[in-house]
Scaffold this motif. Structure first.
Motif, PDB file in Angstrom:
ATOM      1  N   TYR A  40       4.495 -51.036 -12.562  1.00 57.17           N
ATOM      2  CA  TYR A  40       3.271 -51.258 -12.542  1.00 57.17           C
ATOM      3  C   TYR A  40       1.860 -50.613 -11.978  1.00 57.17           C
ATOM      4  CZ  TYR A  40       4.471 -55.291 -15.104  1.00 57.17           C
ATOM      5  OH  TYR A  40       4.926 -56.979 -15.323  1.00 57.17           O
ATOM      6  N   GLY A  41       1.373 -49.274 -12.610  1.00 58.98           N
ATOM      7  CA  GLY A  41       1.363 -48.316 -11.811  1.00 58.98           C
ATOM      8  C   GLY A  41      -0.079 -48.003 -12.329  1.00 58.98           C
ATOM      9  N   ARG A  42      -1.033 -46.998 -11.243  1.00 59.47           N
ATOM     10  CA  ARG A  42      -2.854 -46.668 -12.278  1.00 59.47           C
ATOM     11  C   ARG A  42      -2.785 -46.300 -13.644  1.00 59.47           C
ATOM     12  NH1 ARG A  42      -6.256 -43.070 -10.264  1.00 59.47           N
ATOM     13  NH2 ARG A  42      -6.712 -43.217  -8.595  1.00 59.47           N
ATOM     14  N   GLY A  43      -3.808 -45.396 -14.030  1.00 57.58           N
ATOM     15  CA  GLY A  43      -4.108 -45.406 -15.136  1.00 57.58           C
ATOM     16  C   GLY A  43      -3.821 -46.032 -16.103  1.00 57.58           C
ATOM     17  N   SER A  44      -3.725 -47.192 -15.892  1.00 59.81           N
ATOM     18  CA  SER A  44      -2.645 -48.197 -17.385  1.00 59.81           C
ATOM     19  C   SER A  44      -4.169 -49.351 -17.130  1.00 59.81           C
ATOM     20  CB  SER A  44      -1.599 -48.155 -17.260  1.00 59.81           C
ATOM     21  OG  SER A  44      -1.790 -48.474 -18.245  1.00 59.81           O
ATOM     22  N   GLY A  45      -4.494 -50.421 -18.666  1.00 57.77           N
ATOM     23  CA  GLY A  45      -4.982 -51.025 -18.455  1.00 57.77           C
ATOM     24  C   GLY A  45      -5.950 -51.296 -17.505  1.00 57.77           C
ATOM     25  N   THR A  46      -6.840 -50.873 -17.955  1.00 60.00           N
ATOM     26  CA  THR A  46      -8.377 -50.546 -17.755  1.00 60.00           C
ATOM     27  C   THR A  46      -9.500 -49.959 -17.809  1.00 60.00           C
ATOM     28  OG1 THR A  46      -7.946 -48.362 -16.025  1.00 60.00           O
ATOM     29  CG2 THR A  46      -7.163 -50.341 -14.866  1.00 60.00           C
ATOM     30  N   VAL A  47     -10.488 -50.352 -18.041  1.00 60.99           N
ATOM     31  CA  VAL A  47     -11.342 -50.025 -18.667  1.00 60.99           C
ATOM     32  C   VAL A  47     -12.556 -48.830 -17.866  1.00 60.99           C
ATOM     33  CG1 VAL A  47     -13.459 -50.919 -20.594  1.00 60.99           C
ATOM     34  CG2 VAL A  47     -11.147 -51.796 -20.898  1.00 60.99           C
ATOM     35  N   ASP A  48     -12.757 -47.977 -17.896  1.00 59.09           N
ATOM     36  CA  ASP A  48     -13.885 -48.101 -17.823  1.00 59.09           C
ATOM     37  C   ASP A  48     -15.683 -48.432 -17.235  1.00 59.09           C
ATOM     38  OD1 ASP A  48     -13.338 -43.979 -17.866  1.00 59.09           O
ATOM     39  OD2 ASP A  48     -12.312 -45.934 -16.501  1.00 59.09           O
ATOM     40  N   LEU A  49     -15.737 -48.349 -16.324  1.00 57.11           N
ATOM     41  CA  LEU A  49     -17.285 -49.184 -16.192  1.00 57.11           C
ATOM     42  C   LEU A  49     -17.984 -48.522 -17.027  1.00 57.11           C
ATOM     43  CD1 LEU A  49     -16.580 -51.306 -12.619  1.00 57.11           C
ATOM     44  CD2 LEU A  49     -17.182 -52.037 -15.269  1.00 57.11           C
ATOM     45  N   PRO A  50     -18.872 -49.023 -17.801  1.00 56.27           N
ATOM     46  CA  PRO A  50     -20.188 -47.805 -18.801  1.00 56.27           C
ATOM     47  C   PRO A  50     -21.403 -47.045 -17.223  1.00 56.27           C
ATOM     48  CG  PRO A  50     -20.949 -49.814 -19.151  1.00 56.27           C
ATOM     49  CD  PRO A  50     -19.239 -50.100 -18.483  1.00 56.27           C
ATOM     50  N   GLY A  51     -21.224 -45.601 -17.175  1.00 53.39           N
ATOM     51  CA  GLY A  51     -21.876 -44.747 -16.404  1.00 53.39           C
ATOM     52  C   GLY A  51     -21.197 -44.508 -14.711  1.00 53.39           C
ATOM     53  N   ALA A  52     -20.122 -45.114 -14.691  1.00 55.53           N
ATOM     54  CA  ALA A  52     -19.090 -45.126 -13.807  1.00 55.53           C
ATOM     55  C   ALA A  52     -18.169 -43.583 -13.556  1.00 55.53           C
ATOM     56  CB  ALA A  52     -18.818 -45.962 -13.162  1.00 55.53           C
ATOM     57  N   MET A  53     -17.847 -43.191 -12.375  1.00 54.52           N
ATOM     58  CA  MET A  53     -17.034 -41.933 -12.526  1.00 54.52           C
ATOM     59  C   MET A  53     -15.763 -42.340 -11.854  1.00 54.52           C
ATOM     60  SD  MET A  53     -18.178 -39.484 -14.569  1.00 54.52           S
ATOM     61  CE  MET A  53     -17.562 -37.608 -13.198  1.00 54.52           C
ATOM     62  N   PRO A  54     -14.910 -43.414 -12.536  1.00 50.36           N
ATOM     63  CA  PRO A  54     -14.148 -43.162 -11.444  1.00 50.36           C
ATOM     64  C   PRO A  54     -12.887 -41.918 -11.001  1.00 50.36           C
ATOM     65  CG  PRO A  54     -13.640 -44.027 -13.999  1.00 50.36           C
ATOM     66  CD  PRO A  54     -14.761 -43.119 -14.490  1.00 50.36           C
ATOM     67  N   GLY A  55     -12.673 -42.584  -9.728  1.00 44.99           N
ATOM     68  CA  GLY A  55     -11.649 -41.159  -9.706  1.00 44.99           C
ATOM     69  C   GLY A  55     -10.255 -40.536 -10.257  1.00 44.99           C
ATOM     70  N   PHE A  56      -9.462 -39.502 -10.309  1.00 39.75           N
ATOM     71  CA  PHE A  56      -9.123 -39.205 -11.231  1.00 39.75           C
ATOM     72  C   PHE A  56      -7.431 -39.516 -10.424  1.00 39.75           C
ATOM     73  CE2 PHE A  56      -6.821 -36.298 -14.383  1.00 39.75           C
ATOM     74  CZ  PHE A  56      -5.385 -35.927 -14.237  1.00 39.75           C
ATOM     75  N   SER A  57      -7.583 -39.167  -9.620  1.00 38.49           N
ATOM     76  CA  SER A  57      -5.810 -39.553  -8.912  1.00 38.49           C
ATOM     77  C   SER A  57      -6.350 -40.315  -6.977  1.00 38.49           C
ATOM     78  CB  SER A  57      -5.182 -38.583  -9.022  1.00 38.49           C
ATOM     79  OG  SER A  57      -6.058 -37.177  -7.966  1.00 38.49           O
ATOM     80  N   LEU A  58      -5.186 -40.548  -7.166  1.00 34.01           N
ATOM     81  CA  LEU A  58      -5.026 -41.530  -5.951  1.00 34.01           C
ATOM     82  C   LEU A  58      -5.219 -40.835  -4.366  1.00 34.01           C
ATOM     83  CD1 LEU A  58      -4.912 -44.234  -4.118  1.00 34.01           C
ATOM     84  CD2 LEU A  58      -2.383 -43.239  -4.049  1.00 34.01           C
ATOM     85  N   SER A  59      -5.944 -41.328  -3.325  1.00 34.14           N
ATOM     86  CA  SER A  59      -6.700 -39.811  -2.863  1.00 34.14           C
ATOM     87  C   SER A  59      -4.973 -40.931  -1.197  1.00 34.14           C
ATOM     88  CB  SER A  59      -7.695 -39.640  -1.415  1.00 34.14           C
ATOM     89  OG  SER A  59      -8.756 -40.034  -2.751  1.00 34.14           O
ATOM     90  N   CYS A  60      -4.348 -39.879  -1.045  1.00 37.23           N
ATOM     91  CA  CYS A  60      -3.407 -40.452   0.122  1.00 37.23           C
ATOM     92  C   CYS A  60      -3.861 -40.218   1.324  1.00 37.23           C
ATOM     93  CB  CYS A  60      -1.777 -39.351  -0.280  1.00 37.23           C
ATOM     94  SG  CYS A  60      -1.198 -40.605  -2.483  1.00 37.23           S
ATOM     95  N   VAL A  61      -4.789 -38.862   1.423  1.00 37.10           N
ATOM     96  CA  VAL A  61      -5.186 -38.410   2.454  1.00 37.10           C
ATOM     97  C   VAL A  61      -6.368 -38.361   2.686  1.00 37.10           C
ATOM     98  CG1 VAL A  61      -3.098 -37.495   3.604  1.00 37.10           C
ATOM     99  CG2 VAL A  61      -4.568 -36.754   1.654  1.00 37.10           C
ATOM    100  N   PRO A  62      -7.171 -38.834   3.663  1.00 38.00           N
ATOM    101  CA  PRO A  62      -8.629 -38.687   3.919  1.00 38.00           C
ATOM    102  C   PRO A  62      -8.913 -37.547   3.210  1.00 38.00           C
ATOM    103  CG  PRO A  62      -7.696 -39.660   6.330  1.00 38.00           C
ATOM    104  CD  PRO A  62      -6.714 -38.653   5.301  1.00 38.00           C
ATOM    105  N   ARG A  63     -10.308 -37.622   2.769  1.00 40.19           N
ATOM    106  CA  ARG A  63     -11.043 -36.739   2.080  1.00 40.19           C
ATOM    107  C   ARG A  63     -11.106 -35.792   2.961  1.00 40.19           C
ATOM    108  NH1 ARG A  63     -12.331 -39.457  -2.622  1.00 40.19           N
ATOM    109  NH2 ARG A  63     -10.773 -39.349  -4.435  1.00 40.19           N
ATOM    110  N   ASP A  64     -12.088 -35.706   4.049  1.00 39.62           N
ATOM    111  CA  ASP A  64     -12.601 -34.596   4.747  1.00 39.62           C
ATOM    112  C   ASP A  64     -11.531 -33.985   5.835  1.00 39.62           C
ATOM    113  OD1 ASP A  64     -13.904 -37.243   7.061  1.00 39.62           O
ATOM    114  OD2 ASP A  64     -12.222 -36.999   6.146  1.00 39.62           O
ATOM    115  N   ALA A  65     -10.469 -35.061   6.418  1.00 40.78           N
ATOM    116  CA  ALA A  65      -9.401 -34.101   7.044  1.00 40.78           C
ATOM    117  C   ALA A  65      -8.610 -35.081   6.536  1.00 40.78           C
ATOM    118  CB  ALA A  65      -9.590 -35.075   8.347  1.00 40.78           C
ATOM    119  N   PRO A  66      -8.107 -33.961   6.065  1.00 37.86           N
ATOM    120  CA  PRO A  66      -6.650 -33.756   4.833  1.00 37.86           C
ATOM    121  C   PRO A  66      -5.246 -33.795   4.909  1.00 37.86           C
ATOM    122  CG  PRO A  66      -7.355 -32.393   3.704  1.00 37.86           C
ATOM    123  CD  PRO A  66      -8.019 -33.075   4.678  1.00 37.86           C
ATOM    124  N   GLY A  67      -5.234 -32.508   6.168  1.00 38.82           N
ATOM    125  CA  GLY A  67      -3.741 -32.879   7.111  1.00 38.82           C
ATOM    126  C   GLY A  67      -3.029 -31.494   6.615  1.00 38.82           C
TER     127      GLY A  67
END
Lengths: 223, 198
Positions: free
Chosen positions: A142-169
Protein backbone atom coordinates in the motif's frame (compact mmCIF):
# COMPACT_ATOMS: atom_id res chain seq x y z
CA UNK A 1 40.81 -73.97 -46.31
CA UNK A 2 37.86 -71.92 -45.24
CA UNK A 3 37.93 -73.44 -41.77
CA UNK A 4 41.53 -72.17 -41.25
CA UNK A 5 41.08 -68.63 -42.52
CA UNK A 6 39.81 -66.25 -39.94
CA UNK A 7 36.20 -65.31 -40.43
CA UNK A 8 34.01 -62.62 -39.03
CA UNK A 9 32.59 -65.00 -36.43
CA UNK A 10 36.09 -65.65 -34.97
CA UNK A 11 37.02 -62.02 -34.37
CA UNK A 12 37.09 -60.83 -30.75
CA UNK A 13 33.59 -59.98 -29.46
CA UNK A 14 33.36 -56.24 -30.10
CA UNK A 15 30.07 -55.47 -31.84
CA UNK A 16 30.48 -53.51 -35.05
CA UNK A 17 28.49 -50.44 -33.91
CA UNK A 18 30.63 -49.96 -30.76
CA UNK A 19 33.74 -49.92 -32.85
CA UNK A 20 32.21 -47.34 -35.16
CA UNK A 21 31.13 -45.11 -32.16
CA UNK A 22 34.56 -45.11 -30.64
CA UNK A 23 36.00 -43.98 -33.90
CA UNK A 24 33.33 -41.28 -34.16
CA UNK A 25 34.11 -39.98 -30.65
CA UNK A 26 37.75 -39.83 -31.52
CA UNK A 27 37.17 -38.14 -34.82
CA UNK A 28 34.95 -35.43 -33.34
CA UNK A 29 36.63 -34.97 -29.95
CA UNK A 30 37.30 -31.25 -30.41
CA UNK A 31 33.75 -30.38 -31.41
CA UNK A 32 32.28 -32.51 -28.64
CA UNK A 33 34.39 -30.64 -26.09
CA UNK A 34 33.21 -27.36 -27.59
CA UNK A 35 29.56 -28.44 -27.59
CA UNK A 36 28.77 -27.38 -24.03
CA UNK A 37 30.38 -23.92 -24.25
CA UNK A 38 28.77 -23.30 -27.64
CA UNK A 39 25.33 -24.25 -26.32
CA UNK A 40 25.85 -21.87 -23.42
CA UNK A 41 26.79 -19.09 -25.83
CA UNK A 42 23.71 -19.78 -27.97
CA UNK A 43 21.45 -19.58 -24.93
CA UNK A 44 23.07 -16.35 -23.83
CA UNK A 45 22.74 -14.88 -27.31
CA UNK A 46 18.99 -15.52 -27.32
CA UNK A 47 18.60 -14.21 -23.76
CA UNK A 48 17.78 -10.59 -24.61
CA UNK A 49 14.12 -11.32 -24.00
CA UNK A 50 14.98 -11.95 -20.38
CA UNK A 51 17.02 -8.78 -19.88
CA UNK A 52 14.60 -7.60 -17.24
CA UNK A 53 15.21 -10.77 -15.24
CA UNK A 54 18.97 -10.47 -14.92
CA UNK A 55 19.48 -6.70 -15.04
CA UNK A 56 18.96 -5.10 -11.61
CA UNK A 57 15.93 -3.03 -12.68
CA UNK A 58 13.41 -4.56 -10.27
CA UNK A 59 13.33 -4.67 -6.52
CA UNK A 60 14.47 -8.22 -5.93
CA UNK A 61 16.86 -8.11 -2.96
CA UNK A 62 15.16 -7.47 0.36
CA UNK A 63 17.09 -6.75 3.54
CA UNK A 64 14.70 -7.93 6.21
CA UNK A 65 14.34 -7.63 9.94
CA UNK A 66 11.47 -8.77 12.09
CA UNK A 67 12.41 -5.98 14.48
CA UNK A 68 12.14 -2.24 13.96
CA UNK A 69 15.77 -1.31 13.28
CA UNK A 70 17.89 -2.22 10.28
CA UNK A 71 21.24 -1.11 8.94
CA UNK A 72 20.65 -0.84 5.21
CA UNK A 73 23.48 -1.07 2.70
CA UNK A 74 23.39 -0.74 -1.04
CA UNK A 75 25.39 0.54 -3.98
CA UNK A 76 23.68 3.02 -6.23
CA UNK A 77 24.46 4.30 -9.72
CA UNK A 78 23.00 7.25 -11.60
CA UNK A 79 22.87 6.21 -15.25
CA UNK A 80 26.48 5.32 -16.00
CA UNK A 81 27.93 8.55 -14.70
CA UNK A 82 27.75 8.68 -10.91
CA UNK A 83 28.14 5.97 -8.30
CA UNK A 84 27.95 5.75 -4.58
CA UNK A 85 27.24 3.64 -1.56
CA UNK A 86 24.35 4.15 0.79
CA UNK A 87 24.61 2.99 4.36
CA UNK A 88 21.92 4.08 6.77
CA UNK A 89 20.28 2.87 9.94
CA UNK A 90 16.50 2.82 9.51
CA UNK A 91 14.22 2.65 12.54
CA UNK A 92 10.45 2.38 12.63
CA UNK A 93 9.48 4.70 15.48
CA UNK A 94 5.71 4.18 15.26
CA UNK A 95 2.90 3.05 12.94
CA UNK A 96 -0.39 4.45 14.24
CA UNK A 97 -3.81 5.26 12.86
CA UNK A 98 -4.52 8.96 12.49
CA UNK A 99 -7.55 11.12 11.82
CA UNK A 100 -5.61 13.25 9.38
CA UNK A 101 -2.02 13.95 8.38
CA UNK A 102 -0.43 16.56 6.13
CA UNK A 103 -3.78 18.01 4.97
CA UNK A 104 -5.38 14.67 4.10
CA UNK A 105 -7.76 12.24 5.74
CA UNK A 106 -8.82 8.73 4.81
CA UNK A 107 -11.46 8.25 2.11
CA UNK A 108 -14.64 6.35 3.05
CA UNK A 109 -13.84 2.69 3.59
CA UNK A 110 -10.19 3.40 4.41
CA UNK A 111 -8.14 4.08 7.54
CA UNK A 112 -5.17 6.48 7.54
CA UNK A 113 -1.91 5.28 9.09
CA UNK A 114 0.85 7.64 10.17
CA UNK A 115 4.31 6.07 9.87
CA UNK A 116 7.19 7.75 11.69
CA UNK A 117 10.69 6.63 10.77
CA UNK A 118 14.11 7.66 12.00
CA UNK A 119 17.01 7.68 9.54
CA UNK A 120 20.62 7.81 10.60
CA UNK A 121 23.40 8.29 8.03
CA UNK A 122 26.71 10.05 7.51
CA UNK A 123 26.23 13.59 6.12
CA UNK A 124 27.75 12.69 2.74
CA UNK A 125 25.37 9.81 1.97
CA UNK A 126 22.73 10.39 -0.72
CA UNK A 127 19.38 9.79 1.00
CA UNK A 128 16.91 11.63 -1.24
CA UNK A 129 14.30 9.85 -3.34
CA UNK A 130 13.08 7.20 -0.93
CA UNK A 131 9.69 5.53 -1.10
CA UNK A 132 7.82 4.13 1.88
CA UNK A 133 5.10 1.46 1.68
CA UNK A 134 3.06 -0.51 4.18
CA UNK A 135 2.62 -4.24 3.61
CA UNK A 136 -0.52 -6.11 4.58
CA UNK A 137 -0.59 -9.63 6.03
CA UNK A 138 -0.72 -11.17 2.53
CA UNK A 139 2.18 -9.10 1.21
CA UNK A 140 0.03 -6.55 -0.64
CA UNK A 141 1.81 -3.20 -0.92
CA UNK A 142 0.00 0.00 0.00
CA UNK A 143 1.43 3.37 -1.00
CA UNK A 144 0.86 7.09 -0.62
CA UNK A 145 -1.37 9.29 -2.76
CA UNK A 146 -4.33 6.95 -2.80
CA UNK A 147 -7.37 6.36 -0.64
CA UNK A 148 -7.20 9.83 0.87
CA UNK A 149 -9.33 12.95 0.62
CA UNK A 150 -7.87 16.44 0.87
CA UNK A 151 -9.08 18.42 3.87
CA UNK A 152 -10.84 21.58 2.76
CA UNK A 153 -8.49 24.54 2.67
CA UNK A 154 -5.40 22.40 3.25
CA UNK A 155 -2.34 22.22 0.99
CA UNK A 156 -1.11 18.63 1.22
CA UNK A 157 2.54 17.98 0.45
CA UNK A 158 3.25 16.73 -3.04
CA UNK A 159 5.85 14.10 -2.24
CA UNK A 160 7.50 12.48 0.74
CA UNK A 161 10.44 14.37 2.26
CA UNK A 162 13.05 11.72 2.89
CA UNK A 163 15.55 14.28 4.17
CA UNK A 164 15.22 17.42 6.33
CA UNK A 165 13.97 20.27 4.15
CA UNK A 166 16.45 22.83 5.43
CA UNK A 167 19.50 20.56 5.28
CA UNK A 168 18.89 17.79 2.74
CA UNK A 169 22.53 16.80 2.27
CA UNK A 170 23.82 15.52 -1.09
CA UNK A 171 21.53 15.41 -4.10
CA UNK A 172 22.01 14.70 -7.80
CA UNK A 173 22.14 17.71 -10.11
CA UNK A 174 20.55 16.16 -13.17
CA UNK A 175 21.43 19.12 -15.39
CA UNK A 176 25.17 18.96 -14.80
CA UNK A 177 25.37 15.26 -13.77
CA UNK A 178 27.18 15.94 -10.52
CA UNK A 179 26.42 15.45 -6.87
CA UNK A 180 25.81 18.71 -5.08
CA UNK A 181 25.61 19.17 -1.34
CA UNK A 182 23.38 21.46 0.68
CA UNK A 183 24.82 24.49 2.43
CA UNK A 184 23.87 23.29 5.87
CA UNK A 185 25.30 19.95 6.81
CA UNK A 186 22.61 17.35 7.34
CA UNK A 187 22.21 16.18 10.94
CA UNK A 188 23.37 12.64 11.73
CA UNK A 189 19.82 11.57 12.63
CA UNK A 190 16.41 12.86 11.51
CA UNK A 191 12.75 11.83 11.39
CA UNK A 192 10.57 11.11 8.34
CA UNK A 193 6.74 10.99 8.48
CA UNK A 194 4.61 9.28 5.83
CA UNK A 195 0.83 8.73 5.73
CA UNK A 196 -0.78 5.84 3.88
CA UNK A 197 -4.46 4.86 3.71
CA UNK A 198 -5.30 1.19 4.00
CA UNK A 199 -8.69 -0.43 3.42
CA UNK A 200 -10.68 -0.96 6.61
CA UNK A 201 -9.94 -4.31 8.13
CA UNK A 202 -6.38 -4.58 6.80
CA UNK A 203 -3.66 -4.26 9.44
CA UNK A 204 -0.15 -3.35 8.31
CA UNK A 205 2.47 -5.95 9.23
CA UNK A 206 5.63 -4.56 7.61
CA UNK A 207 7.15 -1.27 6.50
CA UNK A 208 9.04 -1.20 3.20
CA UNK A 209 11.61 1.51 2.47
CA UNK A 210 13.46 1.68 -0.83
CA UNK A 211 15.69 3.93 -2.91
CA UNK A 212 17.31 2.44 -6.05
CA UNK A 213 16.65 -1.09 -7.28
CA UNK A 214 17.38 -3.93 -6.62
CA UNK A 215 17.74 -3.57 -2.84
CA UNK A 216 14.96 -2.62 -0.43
CA UNK A 217 14.40 -2.76 3.34
CA UNK A 218 11.61 -4.57 5.16
CA UNK A 219 11.00 -3.81 8.83
CA UNK A 220 8.39 -4.79 11.35
CA UNK A 221 5.76 -2.30 12.50
CA UNK A 222 6.60 -2.67 16.16
CA UNK A 223 3.96 -2.74 18.89
CA UNK B 1 19.62 -55.13 -61.07
CA UNK B 2 15.86 -54.84 -61.34
CA UNK B 3 15.49 -55.56 -57.61
CA UNK B 4 17.99 -52.87 -56.72
CA UNK B 5 16.31 -50.22 -58.82
CA UNK B 6 12.86 -51.14 -57.42
CA UNK B 7 14.19 -50.71 -53.89
CA UNK B 8 15.78 -47.44 -54.82
CA UNK B 9 12.57 -46.21 -56.41
CA UNK B 10 10.55 -47.22 -53.35
CA UNK B 11 13.03 -45.44 -51.07
CA UNK B 12 12.82 -42.31 -53.15
CA UNK B 13 9.03 -42.38 -53.13
CA UNK B 14 8.92 -42.93 -49.38
CA UNK B 15 11.32 -40.05 -48.76
CA UNK B 16 9.29 -37.71 -50.97
CA UNK B 17 6.06 -38.76 -49.29
CA UNK B 18 7.55 -38.25 -45.84
CA UNK B 19 8.81 -34.80 -46.81
CA UNK B 20 5.41 -33.87 -48.22
CA UNK B 21 3.56 -35.01 -45.10
CA UNK B 22 6.12 -33.28 -42.88
CA UNK B 23 5.70 -30.09 -44.87
CA UNK B 24 1.92 -30.13 -44.48
CA UNK B 25 2.20 -30.78 -40.73
CA UNK B 26 4.73 -28.02 -40.04
CA UNK B 27 2.73 -25.55 -42.11
CA UNK B 28 -0.37 -26.20 -39.99
CA UNK B 29 1.22 -26.34 -36.53
CA UNK B 30 1.59 -22.99 -34.70
CA UNK B 31 5.11 -21.61 -34.59
CA UNK B 32 6.89 -21.09 -31.29
CA UNK B 33 6.98 -17.31 -31.67
CA UNK B 34 3.29 -17.12 -32.47
CA UNK B 35 2.43 -19.11 -29.36
CA UNK B 36 4.83 -17.17 -27.15
CA UNK B 37 3.33 -13.87 -28.30
CA UNK B 38 -0.34 -14.84 -27.91
CA UNK B 39 -2.02 -12.24 -25.77
CA UNK B 40 -4.08 -13.04 -22.66
CA UNK B 41 -7.50 -11.64 -23.47
CA UNK B 42 -10.38 -11.38 -21.02
CA UNK B 43 -13.75 -10.62 -22.62
CA UNK B 44 -16.50 -8.87 -20.72
CA UNK B 45 -19.44 -6.55 -21.18
CA UNK B 46 -20.42 -3.14 -19.85
CA UNK B 47 -20.89 -3.29 -16.09
CA UNK B 48 -19.19 -6.66 -15.69
CA UNK B 49 -15.94 -6.60 -13.63
CA UNK B 50 -12.89 -8.14 -15.28
CA UNK B 51 -10.03 -9.46 -13.17
CA UNK B 52 -6.52 -9.25 -14.59
CA UNK B 53 -3.20 -9.74 -12.85
CA UNK B 54 -2.96 -6.07 -11.83
CA UNK B 55 -6.48 -5.72 -10.48
CA UNK B 56 -10.19 -5.72 -11.24
CA UNK B 57 -11.70 -3.30 -13.75
CA UNK B 58 -15.30 -2.46 -14.65
CA UNK B 59 -16.74 0.05 -17.10
CA UNK B 60 -19.88 1.29 -15.42
CA UNK B 61 -21.04 4.12 -17.64
CA UNK B 62 -20.60 5.46 -21.14
CA UNK B 63 -21.27 9.12 -21.96
CA UNK B 64 -20.45 11.31 -24.94
CA UNK B 65 -20.04 14.96 -25.79
CA UNK B 66 -18.06 17.13 -28.20
CA UNK B 67 -16.87 19.20 -25.20
CA UNK B 68 -14.96 17.75 -22.25
CA UNK B 69 -13.13 19.58 -19.48
CA UNK B 70 -11.49 19.57 -16.10
CA UNK B 71 -11.45 22.43 -13.62
CA UNK B 72 -8.34 23.77 -15.33
CA UNK B 73 -8.86 23.10 -19.00
CA UNK B 74 -11.42 22.35 -21.73
CA UNK B 75 -11.20 20.56 -25.06
CA UNK B 76 -13.56 20.73 -28.02
CA UNK B 77 -13.59 18.26 -30.90
CA UNK B 78 -15.24 18.13 -34.29
CA UNK B 79 -15.89 14.47 -33.60
CA UNK B 80 -16.96 13.20 -30.21
CA UNK B 81 -15.41 12.48 -26.81
CA UNK B 82 -16.55 9.13 -25.47
CA UNK B 83 -16.24 9.35 -21.67
CA UNK B 84 -15.93 6.04 -19.87
CA UNK B 85 -16.51 5.76 -16.14
CA UNK B 86 -14.22 3.00 -14.92
CA UNK B 87 -13.96 1.38 -11.47
CA UNK B 88 -10.44 0.17 -10.70
CA UNK B 89 -9.50 -2.05 -7.77
CA UNK B 90 -5.77 -2.76 -7.75
CA UNK B 91 -4.41 -5.99 -6.33
CA UNK B 92 -0.96 -6.54 -4.91
CA UNK B 93 0.39 -3.02 -5.28
CA UNK B 94 -0.81 0.48 -6.17
CA UNK B 95 -1.70 0.87 -9.86
CA UNK B 96 -1.98 3.62 -12.45
CA UNK B 97 -4.43 2.13 -14.99
CA UNK B 98 -3.30 2.26 -18.63
CA UNK B 99 -5.44 5.24 -19.62
CA UNK B 100 -3.09 6.29 -22.47
CA UNK B 101 -2.58 2.75 -23.80
CA UNK B 102 -6.24 1.76 -23.85
CA UNK B 103 -8.00 1.73 -27.21
CA UNK B 104 -11.61 1.92 -28.36
CA UNK B 105 -11.82 -0.58 -31.21
CA UNK B 106 -14.59 -0.03 -33.76
CA UNK B 107 -16.41 -2.96 -35.33
CA UNK B 108 -14.38 -2.47 -38.53
CA UNK B 109 -11.08 -2.59 -36.63
CA UNK B 110 -10.25 1.12 -36.41
CA UNK B 111 -8.60 2.04 -33.11
CA UNK B 112 -9.01 5.26 -31.14
CA UNK B 113 -7.13 6.34 -28.05
CA UNK B 114 -3.84 7.76 -26.81
CA UNK B 115 -3.14 10.70 -24.50
CA UNK B 116 -6.35 12.77 -24.43
CA UNK B 117 -6.12 16.59 -24.70
CA UNK B 118 -7.56 16.98 -21.18
CA UNK B 119 -7.53 14.45 -18.40
CA UNK B 120 -7.69 13.88 -14.68
CA UNK B 121 -4.83 11.48 -13.98
CA UNK B 122 -6.39 8.18 -12.92
CA UNK B 123 -4.45 6.76 -10.01
CA UNK B 124 -2.74 5.60 -7.99
CA UNK B 125 -5.39 3.03 -7.17
CA UNK B 126 -4.75 1.55 -3.72
CA UNK B 127 -5.20 -2.22 -3.43
CA UNK B 128 -8.54 -3.03 -1.82
CA UNK B 129 -10.01 0.44 -2.41
CA UNK B 130 -12.03 0.96 -5.59
CA UNK B 131 -11.08 4.09 -7.52
CA UNK B 132 -13.59 5.59 -9.95
CA UNK B 133 -12.15 7.51 -12.90
CA UNK B 134 -13.62 9.24 -15.95
CA UNK B 135 -11.54 8.56 -19.05
CA UNK B 136 -12.19 10.50 -22.28
CA UNK B 137 -11.41 9.04 -25.71
CA UNK B 138 -11.68 11.13 -28.88
CA UNK B 139 -13.60 9.19 -31.52
CA UNK B 140 -15.64 9.67 -34.72
CA UNK B 141 -19.39 9.16 -34.30
CA UNK B 142 -19.56 6.49 -37.02
CA UNK B 143 -17.23 4.23 -35.02
CA UNK B 144 -19.46 4.08 -31.93
CA UNK B 145 -21.87 1.26 -32.81
CA UNK B 146 -20.53 -2.13 -31.78
CA UNK B 147 -17.28 -0.69 -30.43
CA UNK B 148 -15.37 -2.28 -27.56
CA UNK B 149 -12.75 -1.15 -25.09
CA UNK B 150 -9.35 -2.84 -25.15
CA UNK B 151 -7.79 -2.11 -21.76
CA UNK B 152 -4.26 -3.38 -21.07
CA UNK B 153 -3.53 -4.72 -17.59
CA UNK B 154 -0.76 -2.14 -17.09
CA UNK B 155 0.97 0.73 -18.78
CA UNK B 156 3.65 -0.17 -21.26
CA UNK B 157 7.12 -0.50 -19.75
CA UNK B 158 9.70 1.85 -21.16
CA UNK B 159 11.98 -1.11 -21.78
CA UNK B 160 10.67 -4.56 -22.42
CA UNK B 161 7.93 -6.22 -24.40
CA UNK B 162 4.49 -4.65 -24.78
CA UNK B 163 1.69 -5.56 -22.41
CA UNK B 164 0.20 -8.91 -23.40
CA UNK B 165 -2.75 -9.14 -21.03
CA UNK B 166 -5.78 -7.06 -21.72
CA UNK B 167 -9.55 -6.90 -21.34
CA UNK B 168 -11.89 -6.62 -24.32
CA UNK B 169 -15.03 -5.01 -22.95
CA UNK B 170 -18.08 -4.76 -25.21
CA UNK B 171 -19.55 -1.32 -24.59
CA UNK B 172 -22.99 -2.48 -25.72
CA UNK B 173 -23.58 0.44 -28.07
CA UNK B 174 -26.26 -0.46 -30.59
CA UNK B 175 -26.84 1.58 -33.76
CA UNK B 176 -29.71 3.47 -32.07
CA UNK B 177 -27.64 4.12 -28.95
CA UNK B 178 -24.78 5.33 -31.13
CA UNK B 179 -27.06 7.83 -32.86
CA UNK B 180 -28.32 9.05 -29.47
CA UNK B 181 -24.77 9.40 -28.08
CA UNK B 182 -23.65 11.26 -31.19
CA UNK B 183 -26.46 13.75 -30.65
CA UNK B 184 -25.48 14.68 -27.09
CA UNK B 185 -24.11 18.19 -26.68
CA UNK B 186 -23.94 18.76 -22.90
CA UNK B 187 -20.31 19.42 -21.93
CA UNK B 188 -18.92 16.79 -19.58
CA UNK B 189 -16.85 17.79 -16.55
CA UNK B 190 -14.28 15.11 -15.74
CA UNK B 191 -14.46 14.38 -12.02
CA UNK B 192 -11.26 13.84 -10.06
CA UNK B 193 -10.64 10.16 -9.29
CA UNK B 194 -12.60 9.26 -6.18
CA UNK B 195 -12.51 6.30 -3.86
CA UNK B 196 -15.83 4.51 -3.79
CA UNK B 197 -17.06 4.07 -0.23
CA UNK B 198 -18.56 0.79 0.81
Amino acid sequence: MDADAPSVADEPATPRHATADRRWWDRNKLWLLLLAPLLALALAASGFRFARLYLPWNYTRPQVTAGTTLTFNQDWAYQAKLKGHRQATLTVVSVRTAESEDGRKAAPGAILYRIELEFSAAPDVLMEGCKVFLLGPDGTMYGRGSGTVDLPGAMPGFSLSCVPRDAPGPSIDAVHDVIKTSERERPATWRVVESIALPEGVKPTQVRVQWDPPDYALLGVGT
Amino acid sequence: MIRASRETLLTILLIVAALAVGNVITARLPKADEVANLPFVHTAALGVPVTMRTGTFAVTKVDASPIVGTQLDTAVTGGLFLVLTVDVTASGEPLYPASDDLRIVASDGREFGGRPPVREVCGPAQPGLTLTCMLPVEITPDALAGSRLRLPAANRDIVGPGESEYAEIDLGISADAAAELAGRTTPILLAKPTVKGK
